[in-house]
Write a protein that holds these residues in place. Structure first.
Motif, PDB file in Angstrom:
ATOM      1  N   GLY A  24       2.236 -14.122 -19.167  1.00 55.87           N
ATOM      2  CA  GLY A  24       1.262 -13.034 -19.309  1.00 55.87           C
ATOM      3  C   GLY A  24       0.933 -12.372 -17.990  1.00 55.87           C
ATOM      4  N   ALA A  25       1.515 -12.832 -16.905  1.00 59.41           N
ATOM      5  CA  ALA A  25       1.260 -12.188 -15.623  1.00 59.41           C
ATOM      6  C   ALA A  25       2.138 -10.950 -15.501  1.00 59.41           C
ATOM      7  CB  ALA A  25       1.553 -13.151 -14.483  1.00 59.41           C
ATOM      8  N   GLY A  26       1.532  -9.842 -15.073  1.00 60.12           N
ATOM      9  CA  GLY A  26       2.298  -8.615 -14.911  1.00 60.12           C
ATOM     10  C   GLY A  26       2.221  -8.162 -13.469  1.00 60.12           C
ATOM     11  N   VAL A  27       3.325  -7.657 -12.965  1.00 55.47           N
ATOM     12  CA  VAL A  27       3.293  -7.090 -11.618  1.00 55.47           C
ATOM     13  C   VAL A  27       3.587  -5.605 -11.733  1.00 55.47           C
ATOM     14  CG1 VAL A  27       4.260  -7.132  -9.320  1.00 55.47           C
ATOM     15  CG2 VAL A  27       4.091  -9.251 -10.634  1.00 55.47           C
ATOM     16  N   LEU A  28       2.638  -4.791 -11.297  1.00 53.64           N
ATOM     17  CA  LEU A  28       2.818  -3.349 -11.381  1.00 53.64           C
ATOM     18  C   LEU A  28       3.370  -2.878 -10.038  1.00 53.64           C
ATOM     19  CD1 LEU A  28       2.261  -1.122 -13.448  1.00 53.64           C
ATOM     20  CD2 LEU A  28       0.078  -0.750 -12.348  1.00 53.64           C
ATOM     21  N   GLY A  29       4.654  -2.553 -10.035  1.00 54.87           N
ATOM     22  CA  GLY A  29       5.263  -2.095  -8.789  1.00 54.87           C
ATOM     23  C   GLY A  29       5.062  -0.602  -8.634  1.00 54.87           C
ATOM     24  N   VAL A  30       4.442  -0.213  -7.559  1.00 56.15           N
ATOM     25  CA  VAL A  30       4.182   1.207  -7.335  1.00 56.15           C
ATOM     26  C   VAL A  30       4.949   1.612  -6.096  1.00 56.15           C
ATOM     27  CG1 VAL A  30       2.402   2.928  -7.144  1.00 56.15           C
ATOM     28  CG2 VAL A  30       1.871   0.736  -8.148  1.00 56.15           C
ATOM     29  N   SER A  31       5.716   2.701  -6.205  1.00 57.06           N
ATOM     30  CA  SER A  31       6.497   3.089  -5.035  1.00 57.06           C
ATOM     31  C   SER A  31       6.490   4.600  -4.869  1.00 57.06           C
ATOM     32  CB  SER A  31       7.932   2.591  -5.197  1.00 57.06           C
ATOM     33  OG  SER A  31       8.468   3.157  -6.375  1.00 57.06           O
ATOM     34  N   GLY A  32       6.931   5.069  -3.734  1.00 60.18           N
ATOM     35  CA  GLY A  32       7.021   6.506  -3.483  1.00 60.18           C
ATOM     36  C   GLY A  32       5.699   7.080  -3.000  1.00 60.18           C
ATOM     37  N   ASP A  33       5.581   8.397  -3.144  1.00 59.22           N
ATOM     38  CA  ASP A  33       4.374   9.101  -2.690  1.00 59.22           C
ATOM     39  C   ASP A  33       3.409   9.293  -3.845  1.00 59.22           C
ATOM     40  OD1 ASP A  33       5.404   9.303  -0.225  1.00 59.22           O
ATOM     41  OD2 ASP A  33       5.979  11.423  -0.365  1.00 59.22           O
ATOM     42  N   TRP A  34       2.168   8.867  -3.660  1.00 61.74           N
ATOM     43  CA  TRP A  34       1.141   9.114  -4.679  1.00 61.74           C
ATOM     44  C   TRP A  34       0.071   9.979  -4.046  1.00 61.74           C
ATOM     45  CZ3 TRP A  34      -0.057   6.631  -9.625  1.00 61.74           C
ATOM     46  CH2 TRP A  34       1.044   5.961 -10.148  1.00 61.74           C
ATOM     47  N   THR A  35       0.342  11.271  -3.971  1.00 67.92           N
ATOM     48  CA  THR A  35      -0.655  12.153  -3.359  1.00 67.92           C
ATOM     49  C   THR A  35      -0.893  13.334  -4.277  1.00 67.92           C
ATOM     50  OG1 THR A  35       1.011  13.429  -2.192  1.00 67.92           O
ATOM     51  CG2 THR A  35       0.083  11.541  -1.025  1.00 67.92           C
ATOM     52  N   LEU A  36      -1.852  14.124  -3.861  1.00 67.43           N
ATOM     53  CA  LEU A  36      -2.219  15.313  -4.619  1.00 67.43           C
ATOM     54  C   LEU A  36      -1.021  16.240  -4.791  1.00 67.43           C
ATOM     55  CD1 LEU A  36      -4.945  15.972  -5.701  1.00 67.43           C
ATOM     56  CD2 LEU A  36      -5.475  17.219  -3.618  1.00 67.43           C
ATOM     57  N   HIS A  37      -0.142  16.251  -3.779  1.00 70.61           N
ATOM     58  CA  HIS A  37       0.927  17.241  -3.782  1.00 70.61           C
ATOM     59  C   HIS A  37       2.277  16.685  -4.191  1.00 70.61           C
ATOM     60  CE1 HIS A  37      -1.995  19.776  -1.936  1.00 70.61           C
ATOM     61  NE2 HIS A  37      -2.203  18.858  -1.012  1.00 70.61           N
ATOM     62  N   SER A  38       2.347  15.392  -4.454  1.00 66.17           N
ATOM     63  CA  SER A  38       3.638  14.861  -4.896  1.00 66.17           C
ATOM     64  C   SER A  38       3.562  14.632  -6.393  1.00 66.17           C
ATOM     65  CB  SER A  38       3.921  13.544  -4.185  1.00 66.17           C
ATOM     66  OG  SER A  38       3.052  12.547  -4.673  1.00 66.17           O
ATOM     67  N   LYS A  39       4.717  14.471  -6.996  1.00 70.90           N
ATOM     68  CA  LYS A  39       4.704  14.195  -8.431  1.00 70.90           C
ATOM     69  C   LYS A  39       4.596  12.693  -8.617  1.00 70.90           C
ATOM     70  CE  LYS A  39       7.095  18.127 -10.353  1.00 70.90           C
ATOM     71  NZ  LYS A  39       7.897  18.675  -9.234  1.00 70.90           N
ATOM     72  N   ALA A  40       3.534  12.266  -9.241  1.00 72.87           N
ATOM     73  CA  ALA A  40       3.371  10.837  -9.486  1.00 72.87           C
ATOM     74  C   ALA A  40       2.942  10.651 -10.931  1.00 72.87           C
ATOM     75  CB  ALA A  40       2.313  10.267  -8.545  1.00 72.87           C
ATOM     76  N   PRO A  41       3.244   9.514 -11.516  1.00 73.44           N
ATOM     77  CA  PRO A  41       2.900   9.299 -12.929  1.00 73.44           C
ATOM     78  C   PRO A  41       1.391   9.297 -13.171  1.00 73.44           C
ATOM     79  CG  PRO A  41       4.457   7.641 -12.142  1.00 73.44           C
ATOM     80  CD  PRO A  41       4.008   8.401 -10.948  1.00 73.44           C
TER      81      PRO A  41
END
Ligand SMILES: Nc1ncnc2c1ncn2[C@@H]1O[C@H](COP(=O)(O)OP(=O)(O)OP(=O)(O)O)[C@@H](O)[C@H]1O
Ligand SMILES: [Mg+2]
Lengths: 386, 274
Positions: A24-41
């Motif tokens: 039940g343990a989950g690891v949320l891998g977040v990568s790349g740019d997470w900014t106002l001007h980049s495309k992020a999910p």
């Protein structure tokens, strides 16, 4: 990718990958740019990743590939935390960049004030009608109270006991007298001209041009002078009164009058009302004269009447009563304009847009009342046969 | 700190006061007393309802429940005329200054004097100039409020509040927007008014330095529980209040390494939760 434009650094797209383990343990891998001007999910992306893996009971973050982040990232994390709380998922923020951890902690430091958030529920039809009715009752009551207080203030003034600053009265006089003259001049002459033109076309067919003078004089004296000055004053002075008092309301100036025992009714409303009561008759008479002058321009200039003819015809056509009746209506309209302006100003809310609304509704209210009252006057005079 | 022996009857006595805007409760169950000649501080985080409490005390906002007794009279139970007469014994500085924008500073201060005294216009002008000089505004008599700075408007507002030498002065954040020196001068002025005229002074303020140097009694309003959580001498509250939030507020949040502002009374609990 080649950097054709050296100033433009290629943004890496933000990405998410959720690894769910058996326990039940989950690891949320977040990568790349997470900014106002980049495309992020964004938050939605994170949520759907979590939703997809239903077995996840606890969540950690893996951010070693996160190249850039800003408050959009923090917002997403906060939303995920909220959602996780609902779903009973434990969250460990340990994997986030330490700056992001601190921002998240700061954002949740002061808990939301209970009851402060406004619930924006849409009312059903019946509820809306009910609320509208209650509102209407409230404003009607306030209006009637205001009228009562204004009457008392006038009564106190007539026995010399009302307190207000003479300066305020003089300023109001100036605003609704001399300063209104140019526009009253223009409108009255034009109204006279228009009436004469309309009449001329018809009357010429019967060779009765001379009656243009009667038409203009009677229309001006009984109706147009009073209505037009009333409407001009509603737009000029009534709106100004509402805006002045509304701004004073915003600025707590009216509260300051109240606590010092000055009645806003006597101090603010009375001088303005008196100024209009004094100036309206003068403006009406002035509008009459100019309107007739406008008619004469058409009559003498274009229809071949002589000035003397026109003058004599005018004098004979209006009685003193017609004239006085018009001026009387003007005074009533002046009171309406002053009261509507002051009422809306004093009832104004405490914001810039509320002051704007106050000015608008003061004008609308005055104009509607002027027209309605004029209709009433017409009915009453025709019943009485005067 | 001078300690004034409390006279027999408190000047303002508030019992079980509830304040609401519509259904939105601002504060409930407030009970405190302000002695004659007290410098009474109302404090609490931003938005917790201090100005609203003040509005209730000066007669602008009726309470939803409870009683405000001023001297011998039930303030909100009295007839409107009597209440208005009592209001003339108050001097009020509003949070926004609320100077009458169509009048000069001298006229602002002089208007109440002209109304409630028999002084000649020349005397009124003299007196207004004197009041303005007390707040460091001599020479600005003929300026309009829009022509002076925000801090100067605040000070002019104080001069107007003092115009009639009222029995009770209510100040809503008098030192907001003032530099440290003016703010110190203002504190001196407040103490002087109390010493010389025996005025009771109720102040809403966040300025810790002045809270400790002038306040001898206070009430602390909490935005979370929506009621008062402490009452008493501010210096004592700072050192001995059983409530962590109050001590933290009065120590500038120093009991925590966090840079939390004064409004985060409950930071501690929230941090524990995260
Ligand atoms: N006219 C109003 N209608 C509805 N709610 C109001 C009104 N005025 C104030 N409030 C609410 O009452 C609460 C307290 O406001 P108040 O002005 O008394 O706060 P305060 O303690 O003086 O804050 P500050 O220190 O920032 O001046 C606020 O949360 C605000 O939302
Ligand atoms: Mg306030």
């Amino acid at each position: 990718m080649t950097l054709s434009n050296p100033g433009l650094v290629e943004k890496r797209r933000g990405e998410i990958a959720l690894q769910a383990k058996e326990n039940g343990a989950g690891v949320l891998g977040v990568s790349g740019d997470w900014t106002l001007h980049s495309k992020a999910p964004g938050a939605a992306g994170m949520m759907s990743a979590i939703d997809a893996a239903e077995s996840v009971r606890s969540l950690t973050f893996e951010t070693s590939d996160l190249t850039m982040w800003d408050s959009t990232f923090v917002t997403a994390v906060l939303q995920v935390m909220e959602k996780a709380k609902v779903k009973g998922i434990e969250i460990d923020l340990g994997g986030l960049p330490s700056g992001a951890q601190r921002l998240v902690a700061l954002a949740s430091a002061v808990p939301e004030r209970q009851g402060a958030r406004r619930t924006t529920s849409r009312d059903g039809f019946l509820v809306a009608v009910g609320k509208g009715w209650l509102d209407f009752q409230k404003t009607s009551l306030a209006t009637i109270t205001f009228l009562g207080e204004a009457t008392i203030a006038l009564a106190r003034f007539s026995v010399g006991r009302a307190k207000f600053r003479r300066v305020d009265f003089m300023i109001a006089i100036e605003a609704c007298g001399p300063k209104a003259l140019p526009i009253v001049t223009l409108i009255s002459i034009l109204i006279g001209l228009i009436l004469a033109f309309v009449g001329a076309v018809q009357l010429r067919q019967f060779g009765a041009q001379i009656f243009v003078a009667d038409l203009v004089a009677i229309a001006m004296a009984r109706e147009m002078a009073a209505i037009m000055t009333g409407i001009i004053m509603a737009g000029r002075t009534g709106a100004a009164f509402a805006a002045q008092l509304g701004t004073m309301q915003v600025n707590e100036e009216i509260d300051a009058f109240r606590t010092l025992g000055f009645s806003p009714m006597e101090f603010l409303v009375l001088p303005r009302m008196l100024a209009l009561i004094v100036m309206m008759p003068l403006l009406c008479i002035y509008a009459n004269i100019l309107g007739i002058l406008g008619g004469a321009i058409v009559g003498v200039g274009m229809m071949g009447l002589t000035a003397t003819e026109y003058y004599v015809q005018t004098i004979n056509s209006v009685s003193l009563f017609d004239f006085a009746f018009g001026v009387f209506k003007g005074v009533i309209f002046g009171i309406v304009v002053a009261l509507a302006g002051c009422l809306k100003g004093i009832q104004s809310g405490r914001s810039a847009s509320a002051v704007g609304d106050a000015a608008t509704s003061a004008v609308v209210m005055s104009i509607v009342l002027i027209i309605v009252l004029d209709g009433l006057f017409a009915v009453v005079t025709s019943i009485l046969g005067i | 700190m001078t300690n004034i022996t409390p006279p027999p009857r408190p000047h303002i006595e508030v019992t079980g006061l509830d304040l609401r805007y519509g259904d939105f409760v601002i504060q409930k169950n407030l009970t405190f007393t302000v002695g004659r000649g007290d410098v009474f501080i109302i404090m609490g985080g931003s938005g917790c309802g201090k100005s609203t409490v003040l509005k209730c005390l000066i007669g602008l906002k009726p309470p939803a429940k409870g009683r405000v007794q001023i001297g011998e009279t039930d303030f909100w139970g009295a007839e409107q005329q009597q209440r208005e007469a009592m209001m003339r014994g108050f001097g009020v500085l509003y949070q926004s200054g609320a100077l009458w924008s169509s009048m000069t500073l001298a006229e602002n201060v002089g208007l109440p004097l002209g109304e409630y005294s028999n002084l000649s216009p020349a005397d009124i002008r003299e007196l207004s100039a004197m009041k303005l000089s007390l707040v460091g505004l001599s020479g600005f008599e003929d300026y309009y409020p829009s022509e002076i700075s925000g801090g100067m408007q605040k000070r002019a507002g104080i001069a107007r509040a003092m115009a009639l030498d009222p029995e009770i002065l209510f100040f809503d954040e008098p030192s907001a927007g003032l530099d440290p020196i003016s703010s110190k001068l203002l504190d001196d002025l407040i103490l002087e008014l109390r010493e010389s005229l025996g005025t009771t002074i109720v102040i809403v303020t966040h300025e810790l330095a002045s809270i400790f140097s002038i306040g001898n009694n206070s009430v602390f309003l909490d935005p979370i529980t929506k009621t008062m959580i402490a009452q008493g001498n501010p210096s004592e509250l700072r050192d001995h209040s059983p409530n962590d939030g109050v001590r933290e507020f009065l120590n500038r949040g120093k009991s925590h390494e966090d840079r939390s502002g004064p409004s985060s009374v409950s930071v501690k609990n929230a941090e524990a939760a995260t």
